[in-house]
Design an enzyme around this catalytic site. Structure first.
Site, PDB file in Angstrom:
ATOM      1  N   VAL A 225     -36.088  -4.097 -33.187  1.00 20.05           N
ATOM      2  CA  VAL A 225     -35.237  -4.906 -31.465  1.00 20.05           C
ATOM      3  C   VAL A 225     -36.248  -6.696 -31.756  1.00 20.05           C
ATOM      4  CG1 VAL A 225     -35.233  -5.074 -29.561  1.00 20.05           C
ATOM      5  CG2 VAL A 225     -34.349  -2.618 -30.670  1.00 20.05           C
TER       6      VAL A 225
ATOM      7  N   THR B   3     -41.064   2.596 -27.503  1.00 19.96           N
ATOM      8  CA  THR B   3     -41.365   4.021 -26.834  1.00 19.96           C
ATOM      9  C   THR B   3     -41.045   5.122 -27.683  1.00 19.96           C
ATOM     10  OG1 THR B   3     -39.348   3.406 -26.307  1.00 19.96           O
ATOM     11  CG2 THR B   3     -40.999   2.112 -25.042  1.00 19.96           C
TER      12      THR B   3
ATOM     13  N   THR C 168     -36.812   0.829 -24.615  1.00 19.33           N
ATOM     14  CA  THR C 168     -35.598   1.711 -23.772  1.00 19.33           C
ATOM     15  C   THR C 168     -37.002   1.835 -23.189  1.00 19.33           C
ATOM     16  OG1 THR C 168     -34.420   1.985 -25.608  1.00 19.33           O
ATOM     17  CG2 THR C 168     -34.325   3.846 -23.943  1.00 19.33           C
TER      18      THR C 168
ATOM     19  N   LEU D 279     -28.114  -3.337 -30.320  1.00 18.14           N
ATOM     20  CA  LEU D 279     -28.230  -2.773 -31.043  1.00 18.14           C
ATOM     21  C   LEU D 279     -28.294  -1.339 -32.291  1.00 18.14           C
ATOM     22  CD1 LEU D 279     -30.738  -3.507 -33.265  1.00 18.14           C
ATOM     23  CD2 LEU D 279     -30.988  -5.464 -31.870  1.00 18.14           C
ATOM     24  N   ARG D 280     -27.429  -1.776 -33.450  1.00 16.49           N
ATOM     25  CA  ARG D 280     -27.047  -0.245 -33.530  1.00 16.49           C
ATOM     26  C   ARG D 280     -28.265  -0.766 -35.221  1.00 16.49           C
ATOM     27  NH1 ARG D 280     -21.344  -0.026 -35.022  1.00 16.49           N
ATOM     28  NH2 ARG D 280     -21.286  -1.651 -34.730  1.00 16.49           N
TER      29      ARG D 280
ATOM     30  N   LYS E 152     -28.901   2.456 -20.518  1.00 16.54           N
ATOM     31  CA  LYS E 152     -28.928   2.688 -21.578  1.00 16.54           C
ATOM     32  C   LYS E 152     -29.826   4.499 -22.538  1.00 16.54           C
ATOM     33  CE  LYS E 152     -30.706   1.695 -25.892  1.00 16.54           C
ATOM     34  NZ  LYS E 152     -30.278   1.248 -26.943  1.00 16.54           N
TER      35      LYS E 152
ATOM     36  N   ASN F 195     -26.655   6.355 -25.308  1.00 10.13           N
ATOM     37  CA  ASN F 195     -27.349   6.482 -25.985  1.00 10.13           C
ATOM     38  C   ASN F 195     -27.284   8.499 -26.258  1.00 10.13           C
ATOM     39  OD1 ASN F 195     -28.031   4.208 -27.535  1.00 10.13           O
ATOM     40  ND2 ASN F 195     -30.283   4.740 -27.323  1.00 10.13           N
TER      41      ASN F 195
ATOM     42  N   CYS G 259     -33.984   6.418 -32.630  1.00 12.00           N
ATOM     43  CA  CYS G 259     -33.511   6.215 -30.743  1.00 12.00           C
ATOM     44  C   CYS G 259     -32.966   7.549 -30.541  1.00 12.00           C
ATOM     45  CB  CYS G 259     -31.948   5.203 -30.862  1.00 12.00           C
ATOM     46  SG  CYS G 259     -32.634   3.627 -31.224  1.00 12.00           S
TER      47      CYS G 259
ATOM     48  N   LYS H 123     -35.555  11.532 -29.347  1.00  2.73           N
ATOM     49  CA  LYS H 123     -36.326   9.990 -28.767  1.00  2.73           C
ATOM     50  C   LYS H 123     -35.541  10.382 -27.657  1.00  2.73           C
ATOM     51  CE  LYS H 123     -37.333   4.692 -29.022  1.00  2.73           C
ATOM     52  NZ  LYS H 123     -36.351   4.969 -27.867  1.00  2.73           N
TER      53      LYS H 123
END
Ligand code: NAD
Length: 434
Positions: free
Chosen positions: A11, A86, A122, A153-154, A207, A211, A263, A266
């Protein structure tokens, strides 16, 4: 604007580079000195299509810099983006915020003038409140605003996603900080991305909620795939039929080995923990997590069944091991769960992946190969695990060397009818039960 990114991972590096491309002065910092030294030689630590050219161009033109001197980089900047990891805290399943807090303490000691401090990492609801408390010492009065600007973003499409996002979410109660952010994102908003200004807590939750929703969509189609296998329906038809409904949409409706990556796993876990903290039931997300964890076990037992319950000395080739195509990120890839359970049953594994993670498994029974051909040498079973483009047109007749050669396509890249015509024993997801 003068921007400091703290944490130069996926990121931090992608968004920092893109901010430089948009004409800002950006300094990307990290505690990992080796990473920074390499970046100063334009050696990119991750595989992300298009990133290298962008880094090189902006570095040469002097808009993008890399430094491990975080304190002076903070002092020299107007906007500080926190982009550290995170990960899941093992004991509690919550988000581990130790890196975020550590960075915040560094910022606290280096506030020489007003700065906007942005969490791009995040982070759970109320983290912004807690960072504000840490920073709010006497000498820092009126010198900062803490805002939330989650990143969507991916990996594999990161640059396009950053430059042309569906939305930019900014959470803050400060008019001044909001104006600064709006100005920063102006070139992106001009291209029709929606700028959504909301409260800091809402931005934090948006966020996680996004997800978890996408993870639920993937898990939903995976569970339907199980039903399709038993009722002789092609799950691809179900996905197409559902996706044509604009309220549903066809994205994230492809059955496969389950979600993975840095992502979704978690973030779904952390969202459930946050809900518990607020004494709220998020049973849907809990079910999603359980179902996805079970999927790896289910696929491992399917493989055992395909091999007629005998993996002893069987050679299994994996094509792709990353959680998705376009990245070298192995975090929580389904392969990391499936492969060890096959080894336990006596199989040996050859694997090939275009992004080249070479030493992910420390076992003599697992070998990294440099080509598809090498990986498939004398294989009893070939597993298409990741949907890399180069796996979409394979000549299985050439790859098959053993009499009982079989293919398990976990991404439904091939047509069962064509495979049958070519006499290849073929298994896929959500189409035919063996
Ligand atoms: P990453 O692990 O790739 O990078 C994190 C970087 O932070 C590492 O380079 C690490 O050395 C550095 N770091 C750790 N502590 C530091 C400190 N005290 N000071 C300076 N640097 C420090 O992580 P990532 O994948 O870029 O994710 C970062 C955050 O963004 C996470 O919260 C993640 O959930 C979120 N996010 C990730 C993605 C993605 O696709 N990877 C997408 C959207 C959001």
């Amino acid at each position: 604007m003068k921007i400091c990114m703290i944490g130069t991972g996926y990121v931090g590096l992608v968004s920092g580079t893109c901010f430089a491309e948009l004409g800002n002065q950006v300094i990307c910092t990290d505690i990992n000195k080796i990473k920074i030294a390499k970046l100063n030689e334009c050696v990119i630590p991750i595989y992300e299509p298009g990133l290298e050219e962008l880094v090189k161009r902006n570095f040469k033109q002097g808009r993008l810099k890399f430094s491990s001197d975080i304190s002076s980089s903070i002092k020299n900047s107007d906007i500080i983006f926190i982009c550290v990891g995170t990960p899941t805290k093992k004991k509690t399943n919550s988000a581990n915020l130790k890196y975020v807090f550590s960075v915040t303490n560094t910022i606290k000691n280096n506030l020489n003038k007003y700065k906007v401090i942005v969490t791009k990492s995040t982070v759970p609801v109320t983290t912004g409140d807690n960072l504000e408390k840490i920073l709010n010492i006497k000498k820092n009065k009126n010198k900062f605003d803490v805002i939330s600007n989650p990143e969507f973003l991916r990996e594999g499409e990161a640059i396009r996603d950053f430059m042309y996002p569906d939305r930019v979410v900014v959470g803050t109660g400060s008019k001044k900080a909001n104006n600064i952010m709006k100005n920063l994102y102006l070139p992106i908003i001009k291209k029709k991305s929606r700028y959504f200004h909301t409260s800091r807590r809402a931005a934090e939750l948006i966020k996680y909620a996004s997800n978890a929703f996408l993870a639920a969509k993937i898990t939903y189609i995976n569970e339907l795939a199980n039903l399709c296998e038993k009722s002789n329906i092609d799950v691809k038809d179900v996905s197409i039929g559902m996706g044509l409904d604009e309220r549903i949409g066809d994205r994230f409706l492809r059955a496969g080995p389950g979600y993975g990556g840095s992502c979704f796993p978690k973030d779904t876990r952390a969202l459930v923990t946050t809900a518990k903290k607020f004494k709220t039931n998020l049973s849907i997300v809990e079910s999603v997590i359980k179902s996805n964890d079970n999927r790896h076990k289910l696929l491992a037992s399917r493989i055992i069944k395909i091999m007629s319950n005998n993996l002893n000395n069987k050679k299994i080739s994996f094509l792709g091991v990353t959680f998705k195509a376009g990245t070298d990120d192995m975090r929580e890839s389904p392969a990391l769960n499936i492969i060890p359970s096959l080894i336990k049953k006596g199989a040996t594994i050859n694997y090939y992946d275009p992004s080249g993670p070479k030493d992910i498994f420390k076992s003599k029974k697992i070998k990294h190969c440099k080509s598809i051909k090498d990986a498939c040498n004398k294989a009893d079973l070939l597993i298409v695990h990741t949907e890399w483009n180069e796996f979409k047109q394979l000549n299985f007749k050439k790859l098959a060397q053993r009499k009982n050669f079989k293919v398990f396509d976990m991404r439904n890249l091939y047509s069962p009818e064509k495979m049958k015509k070519n006499n290849i024993k073929y298994f896929s997801i959500g189409r035919y039960l063996i």
